[in-house]
Design a protein around this motif. Structure first.
Motif, PDB file in Angstrom:
ATOM      1  N   ARG A 289       0.838  -1.212   0.000  1.00  0.00           N
ATOM      2  CA  ARG A 289       0.000   0.000   0.000  1.00  0.00           C
ATOM      3  C   ARG A 289       0.865   1.251   0.000  1.00  0.00           C
ATOM      4  NH1 ARG A 289      -3.010  -2.698   3.732  1.00  0.00           N
ATOM      5  NH2 ARG A 289      -4.966  -3.491   2.881  1.00  0.00           N
TER       6      ARG A 289
ATOM      7  N   ARG B 245       1.468  -1.262 -12.848  1.00  0.00           N
ATOM      8  CA  ARG B 245       2.612  -0.904 -12.002  1.00  0.00           C
ATOM      9  C   ARG B 245       3.568  -2.082 -11.889  1.00  0.00           C
ATOM     10  NH1 ARG B 245      -1.320  -0.090  -7.236  1.00  0.00           N
ATOM     11  NH2 ARG B 245      -2.642  -1.259  -8.669  1.00  0.00           N
TER      12      ARG B 245
ATOM     13  N   LEU C  33      -1.420   6.109 -10.511  1.00  0.00           N
ATOM     14  CA  LEU C  33      -2.680   5.809  -9.825  1.00  0.00           C
ATOM     15  C   LEU C  33      -3.589   7.033  -9.828  1.00  0.00           C
ATOM     16  CD1 LEU C  33      -1.970   3.693  -6.613  1.00  0.00           C
ATOM     17  CD2 LEU C  33      -3.226   3.027  -8.666  1.00  0.00           C
TER      18      LEU C  33
ATOM     19  N   GLU D 112       4.486   5.171  -9.595  1.00  0.00           N
ATOM     20  CA  GLU D 112       3.235   4.496  -9.250  1.00  0.00           C
ATOM     21  C   GLU D 112       2.170   5.498  -8.793  1.00  0.00           C
ATOM     22  OE1 GLU D 112       6.254   3.488  -8.419  1.00  0.00           O
ATOM     23  OE2 GLU D 112       6.325   1.356  -7.942  1.00  0.00           O
ATOM     24  N   ARG D 113       2.607   6.472  -7.957  1.00  0.00           N
ATOM     25  CA  ARG D 113       1.649   7.379  -7.335  1.00  0.00           C
ATOM     26  C   ARG D 113       0.934   8.237  -8.391  1.00  0.00           C
ATOM     27  NH1 ARG D 113       1.486   7.950  -2.037  1.00  0.00           N
ATOM     28  NH2 ARG D 113       3.470   6.890  -1.890  1.00  0.00           N
TER      29      ARG D 113
ATOM     30  N   CYS E 111       2.249   2.159  -3.214  1.00  0.00           N
ATOM     31  CA  CYS E 111       1.230   2.260  -4.272  1.00  0.00           C
ATOM     32  C   CYS E 111       1.233   1.059  -5.195  1.00  0.00           C
ATOM     33  CB  CYS E 111       1.399   3.544  -5.095  1.00  0.00           C
ATOM     34  SG  CYS E 111       0.972   5.006  -4.181  1.00  0.00           S
ATOM     35  N   ARG E 112       1.551  -0.125  -4.640  1.00  0.00           N
ATOM     36  CA  ARG E 112       1.529  -1.337  -5.469  1.00  0.00           C
ATOM     37  C   ARG E 112       0.433  -2.301  -5.035  1.00  0.00           C
ATOM     38  NH1 ARG E 112       7.848  -2.742  -6.932  1.00  0.00           N
ATOM     39  NH2 ARG E 112       8.361  -0.641  -7.639  1.00  0.00           N
TER      40      ARG E 112
END
Ligand SMILES: *Cc1c(COP(=O)(O)O)cnc(C)c1O
Length: 401
Positions: free
Chosen positions: A26, A359, A342, A338-339, A29-30
């Protein structure tokens, strides 16, 4: 402490390591979550009580919603149940029909149906490669290929994505291996670019290697009657192992391998993901046969898909969005972190567009992207709306950074 509380405490401590790992996922961000979705005709999808434009489908030709159309009989529906392993009592005649059709399409002597692409790749690689062998795989190949190599016990040698010179150098250094195999995708699932098949065929001849091509994302679209990228380039007979799936452009389910009769006989005898599993319900073979017919009989679907994809790629590049080397209906919008990826995905969902963030580990670190995919059933107005939403999401991201 009540029994329930006691059990809860015990469960928490038993799985503490799972909770820790998920918490880490988490934070980076995965973390992944299932979302409930219902596909709708016209390249749309229903989610959370809303209708969204579906820009993340693998059903590129819009065939999956056609499969249930008229023409099914009560006897077809009796084929919906399970049978057994194909080597026990599960080899319904529809397997033979489908395998004959696939072999003809792929210009091969024979073919073999597997339950899905993941199992096909696991079975092919673990049957054909072993200790003392080397499998040279493009760095961007699908997880099922990576897992198949691991299961085989062969040495896994990665070459840089679509880099034939790098591969040649690695092959030139690999004399000590008993047998060598090269494995690539046709159209790459996360990049939408095409493998240099002509060069790979040249290399496999030069180094006496076996060439395996996974056409999961190119079959049904490229080539005569959707026979695939290798067939389109006149190379079908040069590819030793032609693998593909029915779950993407064909809109149905399952997978196949096409090649020489000897190869197929060998896989029937040794591919464990073929031997030790229940055959697909025969109805699935009927769906796959129907999908082959739809691709052949409705060439407008392929034309429309190519038109939509060409329009969309040109528009994305013109707007300055990074779509890598895509030449197909898979158009990665490469964002990086990733962030941000998302956040962009969420901004698109808020604007009525289903588009998922891809990701690591699916893509390399720093290569997070929105994998956009076109469909034959998208209208031009849908794509223009999508481009506006993409610009807005990009603007929002840049303001936040
Ligand atoms: C989807 C995919 C597979 C797996 O096929 P399934 O039938 O979904 O199991 C294998 N290889 C590639 C390149 C894929 O994209």
């Amino acid at each position: 402490m009540s029994i329930v509380e006691h059990q809860e405490t015990e469960s928490r401590s038993r799985w503490a390591w799972l909770r820790d790992e998920l918490q880490q996922a988490r934070e980076s961000c995965r973390y992944r979550q299932l979302r409930s979705l219902t596909p709708l005709p016209g390249g749309r999808v229903a989610a959370d009580g809303r209708e969204l434009l579906n820009l993340c489908s693998n059903n590129y030709l819009g065939i999956s919603e056609e499969l249930a159309g008229p023409g099914w009989s009560a006897s077809d529906l009796r084929l919906a149940g399970a049978t057994a392993s194909r080597l026990v009592v599960g080899n319904h005649p529809s397997f033979g029909e489908l395998e004959t059709a696939v072999a003809r399409l792929k210009e091969a002597e024979a073919s073999l149906v597997f339950s899905c692409g993941y199992m096909a790749n696991l079975g092919i690689l673990s049957a054909l490669a072993g200790r003392g062998d080397a499998v040279y795989a493009d760095r961007h190949v699908h997880a099922s290929i990576i897992d198949g190599i691991a299961l085989s016990g062969a040495r896994h040698i990665r070459y840089r994505h679509n880099d034939v010179d790098h591969l040649r150098g690695l092959l030139a250094k690999g004399d000590e291996f008993r047998r060598r195999m090269i494995v690539t995708e046709g159209i790459f699932s996360m990049d939408g670019d095409a493998a240099p098949l002509v060069d790979l065929v040249r290399l496999k001849r030069e180094f006496d290697a076996v060439l395996i091509v996974d056409e999961a994302h190119s079959n049904g679209v490229y080539g005569q009657d959707g026979a695939g990228l290798a067939q389109e380039q006149g190379l079908a007979r040069e590819i030793d192992v032609q693998m593909g799936t029915f779950g993407k452009a064909y809109g149905a389910y399952g997978a196949y391998v096409a090649g020489d009769q000897l190869l197929i006989d060998y896989l029937i005898n040794t591919a464990r993901s073929f031997l030790f599993t229940t055959a697909l319900p025969p109805l699935v073979n009927r769906l796959n046969l129907r999908a082959l017919d739809i691709v052949r009989d409705q060439p407008w679907r392929r034309r429309q898909l190519f038109d939509n994809a060409a329009f969309f790629r040109a528009a994305m590049r013109q707007r300055g969005h990074n779509i890598g080397a895509s030449t197909s209906y898979i158009v990665p919008w490469i964002i990086g972190g990733e962030r941000e990826t998302l956040a962009v995905s969420k901004a698109l969902w808020d604007r009525g567009i289903a588009a998922v963030a891809i990701r690591p580990p699916t893509v390399p670190a720093g290569g997070s992207r929105i994998r956009l995919s076109l469909m034959a059933t998208h209208q031009r107005a849908d794509l223009e709306y999508a481009l506006q939403a993409i610009d807005a999401a990009a603007g929002q991201m840049h303001r936040q950074v």
